[in-house]
Design a protein around this motif. Structure first.
Motif, PDB file in Angstrom:
ATOM      1  N   LYS A 225       0.848  -1.208   0.000  1.00 13.89           N
ATOM      2  CA  LYS A 225       0.000   0.000   0.000  1.00 13.89           C
ATOM      3  C   LYS A 225       0.876   1.248   0.000  1.00 13.89           C
ATOM      4  O   LYS A 225       0.552   2.241  -0.628  1.00 13.89           O
ATOM      5  N   LYS A 226       1.951   1.201   0.764  1.00 12.57           N
ATOM      6  CA  LYS A 226       2.845   2.364   0.854  1.00 12.57           C
ATOM      7  C   LYS A 226       4.287   1.911   0.638  1.00 12.57           C
ATOM      8  O   LYS A 226       4.698   0.872   1.185  1.00 12.57           O
ATOM      9  N   ILE A 227       5.019   2.691  -0.145  1.00 10.04           N
ATOM     10  CA  ILE A 227       6.412   2.325  -0.417  1.00 10.04           C
ATOM     11  C   ILE A 227       7.329   3.453   0.053  1.00 10.04           C
ATOM     12  O   ILE A 227       7.119   4.627  -0.313  1.00 10.04           O
ATOM     13  N   ILE A 228       8.273   3.094   0.887  1.00  6.95           N
ATOM     14  CA  ILE A 228       9.165   4.117   1.459  1.00  6.95           C
ATOM     15  C   ILE A 228      10.571   3.946   0.912  1.00  6.95           C
ATOM     16  O   ILE A 228      11.170   2.868   0.984  1.00  6.95           O
ATOM     17  N   ASN A 229      11.078   5.046   0.379  1.00  5.32           N
ATOM     18  CA  ASN A 229      12.421   5.099  -0.165  1.00  5.32           C
ATOM     19  C   ASN A 229      13.372   5.534   0.948  1.00  5.32           C
ATOM     20  O   ASN A 229      13.445   6.715   1.283  1.00  5.32           O
ATOM     21  N   ALA A 230      14.059   4.551   1.562  1.00 10.16           N
ATOM     22  CA  ALA A 230      15.003   4.867   2.651  1.00 10.16           C
ATOM     23  C   ALA A 230      16.396   4.488   2.178  1.00 10.16           C
ATOM     24  O   ALA A 230      17.110   3.743   2.844  1.00 10.16           O
ATOM     25  N   THR A 231      16.753   4.981   0.993  1.00  6.95           N
ATOM     26  CA  THR A 231      17.991   4.522   0.365  1.00  6.95           C
ATOM     27  C   THR A 231      19.175   5.464   0.596  1.00  6.95           C
ATOM     28  O   THR A 231      20.182   5.391  -0.118  1.00  6.95           O
ATOM     29  N   GLY A 232      19.089   6.337   1.594  1.00  5.50           N
ATOM     30  CA  GLY A 232      20.231   7.175   1.962  1.00  5.50           C
ATOM     31  C   GLY A 232      20.795   7.916   0.761  1.00  5.50           C
ATOM     32  O   GLY A 232      20.074   8.640   0.065  1.00  5.50           O
ATOM     33  N   ALA A 383      12.009   7.360  12.122  1.00  2.00           N
ATOM     34  CA  ALA A 383      11.100   6.269  11.754  1.00  2.00           C
ATOM     35  C   ALA A 383       9.693   6.575  12.244  1.00  2.00           C
ATOM     36  O   ALA A 383       8.708   6.400  11.519  1.00  2.00           O
ATOM     37  N   LYS A 384       9.612   7.046  13.470  1.00  2.00           N
ATOM     38  CA  LYS A 384       8.297   7.357  14.054  1.00  2.00           C
ATOM     39  C   LYS A 384       7.599   8.421  13.186  1.00  2.00           C
ATOM     40  O   LYS A 384       6.419   8.289  12.846  1.00  2.00           O
ATOM     41  N   ASP A 385       8.348   9.444  12.790  1.00  2.00           N
ATOM     42  CA  ASP A 385       7.747  10.549  12.016  1.00  2.00           C
ATOM     43  C   ASP A 385       7.186  10.064  10.678  1.00  2.00           C
ATOM     44  O   ASP A 385       6.082  10.409  10.300  1.00  2.00           O
ATOM     45  N   ILE A 386       7.961   9.254   9.966  1.00  2.00           N
ATOM     46  CA  ILE A 386       7.484   8.845   8.632  1.00  2.00           C
ATOM     47  C   ILE A 386       6.355   7.810   8.765  1.00  2.00           C
ATOM     48  O   ILE A 386       5.400   7.824   7.983  1.00  2.00           O
ATOM     49  N   VAL A 387       6.415   6.952   9.771  1.00  2.00           N
ATOM     50  CA  VAL A 387       5.320   5.978   9.943  1.00  2.00           C
ATOM     51  C   VAL A 387       4.058   6.712  10.414  1.00  2.00           C
ATOM     52  O   VAL A 387       2.942   6.360  10.009  1.00  2.00           O
ATOM     53  N   ASP A 388       4.215   7.763  11.206  1.00  5.10           N
ATOM     54  CA  ASP A 388       3.041   8.595  11.572  1.00  5.10           C
ATOM     55  C   ASP A 388       2.358   9.116  10.300  1.00  5.10           C
ATOM     56  O   ASP A 388       1.139   9.137  10.200  1.00  5.10           O
ATOM     57  N   GLU A 389       3.172   9.533   9.336  1.00  7.42           N
ATOM     58  CA  GLU A 389       2.641  10.054   8.070  1.00  7.42           C
ATOM     59  C   GLU A 389       1.865   8.946   7.333  1.00  7.42           C
ATOM     60  O   GLU A 389       0.769   9.178   6.827  1.00  7.42           O
ATOM     61  N   VAL A 390       2.438   7.747   7.298  1.00  5.81           N
ATOM     62  CA  VAL A 390       1.777   6.615   6.631  1.00  5.81           C
ATOM     63  C   VAL A 390       0.460   6.287   7.345  1.00  5.81           C
ATOM     64  O   VAL A 390      -0.571   6.051   6.704  1.00  5.81           O
ATOM     65  N   VAL A 391       0.495   6.295   8.675  1.00  5.09           N
ATOM     66  CA  VAL A 391      -0.703   5.988   9.463  1.00  5.09           C
ATOM     67  C   VAL A 391      -1.806   6.996   9.121  1.00  5.09           C
ATOM     68  O   VAL A 391      -2.972   6.632   8.921  1.00  5.09           O
ATOM     69  N   LYS A 392      -1.415   8.253   9.003  1.00  6.02           N
ATOM     70  CA  LYS A 392      -2.388   9.312   8.667  1.00  6.02           C
ATOM     71  C   LYS A 392      -2.979   9.048   7.269  1.00  6.02           C
ATOM     72  O   LYS A 392      -4.189   9.094   7.074  1.00  6.02           O
ATOM     73  N   GLU A 393      -2.104   8.721   6.321  1.00  3.56           N
ATOM     74  CA  GLU A 393      -2.577   8.476   4.946  1.00  3.56           C
ATOM     75  C   GLU A 393      -3.517   7.269   4.910  1.00  3.56           C
ATOM     76  O   GLU A 393      -4.557   7.300   4.264  1.00  3.56           O
ATOM     77  N   LEU A 394      -3.139   6.181   5.614  1.00  2.00           N
ATOM     78  CA  LEU A 394      -3.980   4.977   5.589  1.00  2.00           C
ATOM     79  C   LEU A 394      -5.326   5.216   6.264  1.00  2.00           C
ATOM     80  O   LEU A 394      -6.343   4.661   5.864  1.00  2.00           O
ATOM     81  N   LYS A 395      -5.325   6.089   7.258  1.00  2.00           N
ATOM     82  CA  LYS A 395      -6.590   6.422   7.932  1.00  2.00           C
ATOM     83  C   LYS A 395      -7.481   7.211   6.967  1.00  2.00           C
ATOM     84  O   LYS A 395      -8.657   6.893   6.778  1.00  2.00           O
ATOM     85  N   ASP A 396      -6.888   8.202   6.289  1.00  2.00           N
ATOM     86  CA  ASP A 396      -7.664   9.026   5.348  1.00  2.00           C
ATOM     87  C   ASP A 396      -8.160   8.188   4.162  1.00  2.00           C
ATOM     88  O   ASP A 396      -9.285   8.330   3.716  1.00  2.00           O
ATOM     89  N   GLU A 397      -7.273   7.333   3.633  1.00  2.00           N
ATOM     90  CA  GLU A 397      -7.614   6.599   2.396  1.00  2.00           C
ATOM     91  C   GLU A 397      -8.493   5.382   2.643  1.00  2.00           C
ATOM     92  O   GLU A 397      -9.360   5.069   1.849  1.00  2.00           O
TER      93      GLU A 397
END
Ligand code: FAD
Length: 551
Positions: A225-232, A383-397
């Motif tokens: 559902k969500k793809i995170i680019n954590a490739t430094g 990690a917490k900040d970006i997962v918070d963002e995903v949680v918000k998106e999944l709640k909205d969507e």
């Protein structure tokens, strides 16, 4: 054997591809590992793919400090000092085996960047912003006290020193311990799995990736559902594939470190000092070595293989000989080295050393979330900040609700000892066990600090498989660590083992030379490498050994 084993690769791919994940993390450095752990403990289905070995990017090439970022005070970046300063304590308490307090001395000189007043005020502000505990608050030394702590210091114009605490770590092992905890909770993670393309739906929204296994060339589709680019340092490369490399971009800067033997550089106290051009440099004792870094120069070469140049080496040797003039070190004394790339967010008109280390999330039209900047120290909060963002998106969507982050008090793998106080008790108990099975106190201590609670498995392997070690011409402690690295930490090549599982290439090159044949033969046999693979991995290790020295 866990699902974080080199013998389980097919099974892991099976699980990554069998159903749509909630989050797929691309990149197995500290940023990706932290995200996987945070998301998994909130109940999401999580996958992580890494194209090299875990931590083979910047996360095994740092100064190896979990630190409050005193230097950011110079840049008046109070927010980052407060944030990473507080995170440092959390990282320490959740993994006291892999992170250790280290008193650091900050000498000041007549005419230098800092004086007694500025050092005193700076450290006081730092104590306050970072919420430093009472026992670790700053002290100030006069000249004699400073020289008492470190007689090698340049005495000319020395005015005194500040004294404060940083935390030493092993960046690659920290990354592995975080990832192992995520896997323990049910995340699926695999190394040598490169994202080579992205998959979109009709609305041009990102729904999956194509991964190419770097060992056998097989391709897999993974949907999430969500793809995170954590490739430094590679963040922009993936944004390019996504067609979203607009606006903010990365500015890569290179930092190198040199390693010396204790004999040639008998430093007894960690020192943080400024070089002639005003850059701050660390000199840190570690086991039987002293390491020094770092430089900070704009980098435009091959991202996977930043190397040490003669200029880098001369710069650091110059700084060392000026701060410790009796040593007279030359390139011939350099035993080993490493170079890493900082994935910083570009800031117009700023020099490498002036660019902020803050982290940021870029969200593209397609939905790709990219995390850039940041520090090893701040990984949990990032990690917490970006997962918070995903949680918000999944709640909205989708109206799905997930809990808030649970990593604040979650020990990482090996850290389940009851924090730093509990670790002292644990260490005493386990040293006894180590002595009982024939280890020396020093050997037992080294293993306990390396593996935390997982040392029990290492001790068991050491005891039960000593004969097999001898049959394979591998020294028994190395053999126990090797079996553990294959079965529980997904090591696949000798470089994985000697660099990121044990740190030996940087801090114990003799061990690499003595054990490499036995280790390579055992890995070839148990992982069923082809002839070509054996040659390739042997050559890779040789190249790494050569690259770690320019002399
Ligand atoms: C010289 C130096 C010293 C530093 N010192 C410190 C310090 O003492 N303390 C501190 O807190 N911070 C320090 N830092 C910063 C810290 O090391 C980095 O912020 C951190 O390691 C970055 O981690 P990352 O996971 O974002 O990137 P990386 O560790 O580079 O991980 C990204 C991963 O993504 C993988 N990848 C890339 N493309 C793909 C793809 N297509 N498919 C699959 N995988 C892919 C790469 O192989 C890589 O392993 C230092 C940095 C440098 C360079």
């Amino acid at each position: 054997m866990t699902l974080f084993s080199s013998f389980q690769r097919e099974k892991i791919y099976g699980e990554l591809t069998e159903e749509r994940l909630d989050i797929l993390v691309i990149g197995g450095g500290i940023t990706g590992a932290g995200i996987a752990l945070d998301a998994k403990t909130r109940g999401m289905k999580v996958g992580l793919v890494e194209m090299q070995d875990f931590a083979a990017g910047t996360s095994s090439r740092s100064t190896k400090l979990v630190h409050g970022g005193l230097r950011y005070l110079q840049q008046l970046d109070f927010k980052i000092v407060a944030e990473v300063g507080k995170e440092r304590e959390i990282v320490y308490e959740n993994g006291p085996h892999v992170t250790t307090p280290e008193w650091m001395m900050l000498p000041f000189y007549k005419g230098g960047t800092f004086g007694s007043f500025t050092t005193n005020i700076g450290l006081r502000v730092y104590d306050f912003l970072a919420g430093v505990k009472r026992s670790e608050r700053r002290k100030m030394f006069n000249v004699n006290e400073a020289l008492d702590k470190e007689p090698l210091l340049n005495k000319e114009n020395l005015k005194g020193a500040g004294y404060y605490v940083e935390y030493k770590t092993d960046d690659a092992r920290l990354t592995l311990e975080v990832l192992k905890k995520a896997v323990e909770h049910g995340a699926k993670a695999i190394n040598y799995a490169k994202v080579v393309d992205l998959i979109y739906n009709k609305e041009n929204k990102l729904i999956g990736v194509i991964v190419e296994d770097q060992i056998n060339g097989q391709k897999y589709k993974i949907f999430a559902k969500k793809i995170i680019n954590a490739t430094g340092p590679w963040v922009d490369e993936l944004r390019e594939i996504d067609g979203s490399k607009q606006g903010k971009r990365l500015h890569l800067t290179k930092g190198v470190h040199l390693v010396f033997s204790k004999q040639d550089f008998p430093l007894q106290q960690a020192i943080y000092f400024d070089s002639e051009d005003g850059r701050m440099i660390f000199a840190i004792p570690r086991d039987n070595k002293t390491y020094v870094g770092t430089t900070d120069t704009t980098y435009e070469g091959d991202i996977a293989h930043p190397t040490l140049t003669v200029e880098d080496q001369d710069y650091l040797l110059g700084a060392i000989n000026s701060m410790f003039p009796t040593l007279k070190l030359t390139f011939a004394h350099v035993e080993s080295s490493w170079a890493g790339l900082r994935p910083l967010i570009a800031e117009e008109g700023k020099k490498p050393g002036e660019i902020s280390r803050k982290d940021e999330v870029f969200i593209s039209e397609s939905g790709l979330l990219s995390m850039a900047g940041g520090k090893l120290t701040g990984y949990r909060k990032m990690a917490k900040d970006i997962v918070d963002e995903v949680v918000k998106e999944l709640k909205d969507e989708e109206g799905i609700l997930y809990t808030s982050s649970e990593t604040r008090y979650l020990p990482i793998s090996g850290g389940e000892v009851g924090g730093s106080e509990g670790f002292k008790v644990f260490t005493k108990q386990k040293v006894k066990c180590g002595l009982e099975i024939g280890l020396t106190k020093e050997e037992a201590l080294n293993l306990i600090r390396q593996y935390g609670t997982n040392v029990e498995t290492i001790f068991r392997l050491f005891k039960e498989r000593a004969n097999e070690a001898l049959e394979n011409a591998i020294e028994p402690i190395t053999f126990a660590e090797l079996v553990y690295a294959l079965d529980y930490e997904m090591a696949f090549t000798p470089a994985d083992f000697f660099i990121r599982r044990t740190g030996s290439l940087f801090f114990d090159k003799d061990r690499v030379e003595q054990q490499r044949v036995g280790v390579t033969n055992y890995m070839a046999k148990s992982l069923q490498w082809s002839k070509d693979q054996t040659v390739k991995y042997e050559q890779e290790l040789t190249k790494m050994i050569q690259e770690s020295c320019v002399n």
